[in-house]
Design a protein around this motif. Structure first.
Motif, mmCIF file in Angstrom:
data_model
loop_
_atom_site.group_PDB
_atom_site.id
_atom_site.type_symbol
_atom_site.label_atom_id
_atom_site.label_comp_id
_atom_site.label_asym_id
_atom_site.label_seq_id
_atom_site.Cartn_x
_atom_site.Cartn_y
_atom_site.Cartn_z
ATOM 1 N N HIS A 19 0.830 -1.198 0.000
ATOM 2 C CA HIS A 19 0.000 0.000 0.000
ATOM 3 C C HIS A 19 0.871 1.257 0.000
ATOM 4 N N ALA A 20 1.878 1.300 0.862
ATOM 5 C CA ALA A 20 2.753 2.464 0.955
ATOM 6 C C ALA A 20 3.558 2.655 -0.329
ATOM 7 N N GLN A 21 4.085 1.568 -0.872
ATOM 8 C CA GLN A 21 4.892 1.647 -2.084
ATOM 9 C C GLN A 21 4.045 2.095 -3.273
ATOM 10 N N TRP A 22 2.810 1.607 -3.353
ATOM 11 C CA TRP A 22 1.934 1.987 -4.467
ATOM 12 C C TRP A 22 1.638 3.482 -4.418
ATOM 13 N N HIS A 23 1.351 3.999 -3.235
ATOM 14 C CA HIS A 23 1.032 5.421 -3.123
ATOM 15 C C HIS A 23 2.274 6.300 -3.257
ATOM 16 N N LEU A 24 3.432 5.764 -2.913
ATOM 17 C CA LEU A 24 4.665 6.493 -3.192
ATOM 18 C C LEU A 24 4.838 6.635 -4.702
ATOM 19 N N GLY A 25 4.572 5.564 -5.434
ATOM 20 C CA GLY A 25 4.655 5.610 -6.889
ATOM 21 C C GLY A 25 3.676 6.616 -7.479
ATOM 22 N N ALA A 27 2.551 9.270 -5.966
ATOM 23 C CA ALA A 27 3.058 10.605 -5.634
ATOM 24 C C ALA A 27 4.168 11.016 -6.605
ATOM 25 N N ARG A 28 5.009 10.067 -7.003
ATOM 26 C CA ARG A 28 6.057 10.365 -7.984
ATOM 27 C C ARG A 28 5.445 10.768 -9.320
ATOM 28 N N THR A 29 4.379 10.076 -9.697
ATOM 29 C CA THR A 29 3.696 10.405 -10.949
ATOM 30 C C THR A 29 3.033 11.776 -10.867
ATOM 31 N N ALA A 30 2.480 12.092 -9.701
ATOM 32 C CA ALA A 30 1.740 13.341 -9.530
ATOM 33 C C ALA A 30 2.640 14.576 -9.535
ATOM 34 N N TRP A 50 -4.969 16.897 -11.167
ATOM 35 C CA TRP A 50 -4.111 16.129 -10.270
ATOM 36 C C TRP A 50 -4.251 16.568 -8.820
ATOM 37 N N ILE A 51 -4.499 17.842 -8.588
ATOM 38 C CA ILE A 51 -4.756 18.288 -7.211
ATOM 39 C C ILE A 51 -5.981 17.568 -6.667
ATOM 40 N N ALA A 52 -7.021 17.468 -7.499
ATOM 41 C CA ALA A 52 -8.248 16.776 -7.076
ATOM 42 C C ALA A 52 -7.970 15.295 -6.821
ATOM 43 N N ARG A 53 -7.149 14.684 -7.661
ATOM 44 C CA ARG A 53 -6.854 13.262 -7.479
ATOM 45 C C ARG A 53 -6.059 13.019 -6.199
ATOM 46 N N VAL A 54 -5.064 13.859 -5.948
ATOM 47 C CA VAL A 54 -4.284 13.718 -4.718
ATOM 48 C C VAL A 54 -5.181 13.927 -3.506
ATOM 49 N N ARG A 56 -8.287 13.217 -3.209
ATOM 50 C CA ARG A 56 -9.096 12.002 -2.992
ATOM 51 C C ARG A 56 -8.286 10.901 -2.313
ATOM 52 N N GLU A 57 -6.978 10.893 -2.539
ATOM 53 C CA GLU A 57 -6.117 9.845 -1.991
ATOM 54 C C GLU A 57 -5.455 10.258 -0.672
ATOM 55 N N LEU A 58 -5.845 11.403 -0.155
ATOM 56 C CA LEU A 58 -5.132 11.977 0.982
ATOM 57 C C LEU A 58 -5.050 11.040 2.188
ATOM 58 N N GLU A 59 -6.144 10.400 2.531
ATOM 59 C CA GLU A 59 -6.141 9.497 3.690
ATOM 60 C C GLU A 59 -5.195 8.326 3.473
ATOM 61 N N ASN A 60 -5.100 7.875 2.225
ATOM 62 C CA ASN A 60 -4.173 6.776 1.925
ATOM 63 C C ASN A 60 -2.726 7.207 2.115
ATOM 64 N N TRP A 61 -2.400 8.447 1.721
ATOM 65 C CA TRP A 61 -1.032 8.923 1.924
ATOM 66 C C TRP A 61 -0.730 9.106 3.403
ATOM 67 N N LYS A 62 -1.706 9.563 4.154
ATOM 68 C CA LYS A 62 -1.512 9.695 5.603
ATOM 69 C C LYS A 62 -1.255 8.326 6.230
ATOM 70 N N GLN A 63 -2.009 7.312 5.777
ATOM 71 C CA GLN A 63 -1.801 5.959 6.290
ATOM 72 C C GLN A 63 -0.413 5.450 5.932
ATOM 73 N N ALA A 64 0.010 5.736 4.693
ATOM 74 C CA ALA A 64 1.343 5.313 4.252
ATOM 75 C C ALA A 64 2.421 5.991 5.097
ATOM 76 N N ALA A 65 2.227 7.278 5.404
ATOM 77 C CA ALA A 65 3.199 8.011 6.218
ATOM 78 C C ALA A 65 3.237 7.461 7.640
ATOM 79 N N THR A 66 2.071 7.170 8.193
ATOM 80 C CA THR A 66 2.004 6.619 9.550
ATOM 81 C C THR A 66 2.715 5.279 9.616
ATOM 82 N N TRP A 67 2.463 4.420 8.641
ATOM 83 C CA TRP A 67 3.131 3.109 8.598
ATOM 84 C C TRP A 67 4.636 3.291 8.473
ATOM 85 N N SER A 68 5.057 4.241 7.646
ATOM 86 C CA SER A 68 6.489 4.481 7.450
ATOM 87 C C SER A 68 7.159 4.923 8.749
#
Length: 211
Positions: A19-25, A27-30, A50-54, A56-68
């Motif tokens: 999950h974290a690696q996918w959302h990191l990828g 973020a690189r694309t964005a 892309w701002i709108a897409r990011v 929508r994914e905000l909670e997922n990035w927060k989860q990825a950051a917390t896990w990291s």
């Protein structure tokens, strides 16, 4: 039963990592789509998409950051902070963005990756400046400059110096501002980056006009 719990734990850990690696990828694309409109490389409409897409994914990035943070994946954490800085800035989530950037920097260190540390610190400074926290902005910008000098990337050094130049001009410290802008121009020249050269030259002109 213990073995079953262990296997389940490993599966959960692997899922979190994927999950974290996918959302990191993602973020690189964005990244180029979020900031490219400033340099004419993408259309403004593309940036808005892309701002709108990011968003929508905000909670997922927060989860990825917390896990990291919890698992000590400092490299992934600081890269997320470096990549998402433009989103916080453009979307106007300055308080939330500073909390995200600050937590990432607190849990990491410049030795992990000075290039990404510099980028994350620079965005942290921009967010602080927009909230009127001049001391916080200067601290973040100086951290970005220190990391950039460590990495030796002239473009990154030029960016950090320009940020400090603009901040000092805003504070009425014109001599210091001029020194930062002139050094920024030197490194922009070393980077052979026309955009950075123009920005540094504009900064110098702005300070001379204000004096």
């Amino acid at each position: 039963y213990a073995q079953e719990r262990l296997e389940k734990s490993k599966e959960v850990e692997a899922a979190h990592r994927r999950h974290a690696q996918w959302h990191l990828g993602l973020a690189r694309t964005a990244k180029p789509h979020l900031w490219g409109h400033r340099f004419g490389s993408v259309e403004v409409a593309d940036t808005r998409t892309w701002i709108a897409r990011v968003d929508r994914e905000l909670e997922n990035w927060k989860q990825a950051a917390t896990w990291s943070r919890e698992t000590g994946e400092r490299g992934l954490l600081i890269e997320l902070a470096a990549l998402l800085g433009a989103f916080w800035y453009l979307r106007g989530y300055w308080t939330e963005g500073r909390a995200f950037q600050g937590a990432a920097r607190l849990a990491s260190s410049p030795d992990v990756d000075p290039v990404r540390w510099a980028a994350a610190s620079l965005w942290d400074g921009h967010l602080a400046l927009h909230q009127g926290d001049l001391e916080g902005a200067e601290s973040a910008y100086r951290s970005a400059l220190e990391a950039s000098r460590s990495s030796g990337h002239p473009a990154d050094i030029a960016n950090a110096l320009r940020a400090l130049g603009e901040l000092h001009q805003y504070r009425g410290r014109y001599d210091e501002s001029l020194a930062f802008h002139r050094e920024s121009l030197q490194f922009a020249g070393k980077a052979e980056d026309a955009t950075l050269i123009a920005a540094a030259s504009s900064g110098i002109a702005s300070v001379l006009f204000a004096q």
